[in-house]
Design an enzyme around this catalytic site. Structure first.
Site, PDB file in Angstrom:
ATOM      1  N   HIS A 155      35.778  -6.280   0.486  1.00  0.00           N
ATOM      2  CA  HIS A 155      35.140  -7.023  -0.609  1.00  0.00           C
ATOM      3  C   HIS A 155      36.097  -7.151  -1.792  1.00  0.00           C
ATOM      4  CE1 HIS A 155      31.340  -6.264   1.531  1.00  0.00           C
ATOM      5  NE2 HIS A 155      30.878  -7.302   0.851  1.00  0.00           N
ATOM      6  N   LYS A 209      33.577  -5.062  -6.764  1.00  0.00           N
ATOM      7  CA  LYS A 209      32.407  -4.428  -6.122  1.00  0.00           C
ATOM      8  C   LYS A 209      32.375  -2.939  -6.437  1.00  0.00           C
ATOM      9  CE  LYS A 209      29.761  -4.144  -1.857  1.00  0.00           C
ATOM     10  NZ  LYS A 209      28.494  -4.448  -2.528  1.00  0.00           N
TER      11      LYS A 209
END
Ligand code: NAD
Length: 270
Positions: A156, A160
């Site tokens: 990600h 995040k």
């Protein structure tokens, strides 16, 4: 019938995509856009904030003040904010679609208690593709059984805050469930140093964070002589946002109870 949607976390990455997806849906309309209390964005047009042009919906910072204006709330914020927003929605039996991830076990228990008074659709991932993958993972685990080692990889973007991703954990739960294992007892979240040979029943997670990766997930079933990999790659947040809007229209017809995206897509295993 049109579903009137409110979006909390409206100024966030997902919030803006949710405003756009609501606008693009024939079955939904944006009723309210709620940002963090005290935000300088209060009073700004929600469509202009999301970069899609004027929608004539002014951004507000108080969910309670707009509770009567919508049918379903879509909440992609933070665990603390989601808990407070769900509590508010439950006072009026408003449906809530929850995409927030990273809840502690205690927060999860509190959150689930609201299903008595309100309809909740909770999913770590609202994309149709990931939900199809969950179904495929269940089948793969049932067919391949204990002959394979299961490892899960996810990547990600650098912003995040939780790890592993809620989607990776959900994938692990689906596989563990199909194999008759308990993910909590078998999950390995990091490997370093003299770790010894792999425990047969373990399910390993590997996390990458960086750049603008929207979300990559691969579940590997590794055997002697072959391996199966089931991979999903998201290239736009609109895949999650469209799914959440679809879930909202579906949830509007429910009075109370706990649902997930598998129910919305009619993919449930039970
Ligand atoms: P983000 O930080 O860009 O956005 C979160 C927003 O929530 C911020 O704008 C913040 O100001 C706002 N917020 C916090 N408290 C608030 C409150 N009390 N009232 C109103 N707004 C409040 O994060 P993001 O990338 O949009 O992700 C949000 C969450 O959604 C994360 O938990 C992420 O893991 C999850 N997520 C889920 C899916 C899915 O399909 N389920 C997909 C992508 C992201």
């Amino acid at each position: 019938m049109t579903t009137r949607i409110a979006v909390t976390g409206a100024a966030g990455r997902m919030g803006k995509a949710l405003i756009e997806a609501t606008q693009l849906s024939e079955h939904a309309t944006l009723a309210a856009a709620v940002v963090r209390p005290g935000s300088s964005l209060v009073g700004v047009d929600a469509g202009e904030m999301a970069g899609i042009g004027k929608l004539d919906v002014k951004v507000v910072d108080d969910l309670e003040a707009v509770l009567d204006s919508f049918d379903v709330l879509i909440d992609f914020t933070s665990p603390t904010a989601t808990l407070a927003n769900t509590k508010l929605c439950s006072t009026k039996g408003k449906g809530i679609v929850i995409g927030t991830t990273g809840f502690t076990e205690q927060e999860k228990t509190s959150l689930l208690s609201f299903q008595k008074n309100t309809a909740m659709c909770i999913a770590a991932n609202f994309s149709t593709g990931v939900n199809l993958c969950l179904k495929l993972l269940h089948t793969a685990a049932e067919v391949l059984g204990d002959d394979v080692d299961v490892e899960i990889y996810e990547a990600h973007h650098r912003h995040k805050v939780d790890s592993p991703s809620g989607t990776a954990l959900r994938m692990g739960e689906v596989v563990a469930d199909a194999l008759g294992r308990d993910l909590k007892a078998n999950a390995i979240y990091g490997r370093e140093g003299q770790i010894g040979a792999r425990e047969k029943e373990s399910i390993g997670f590997a996390t990458v964070r960086g750049g603008d990766v929207v979300g990559d997930h691969t579940v590997m079933f590794l055997a002697d002589g072959e391996r199966v990999e089931i991979t999903h790659k998201a290239s736009s947040r609109m895949s999650f946002a469209r799914g959440a809007v679809r879930a909202s229209c579906w949830l509007k017809e429910k009075n109370a109870g706990l649902f997930d995206m598998q129910d919305v897509l009619n993919l449930s295993n039970d």
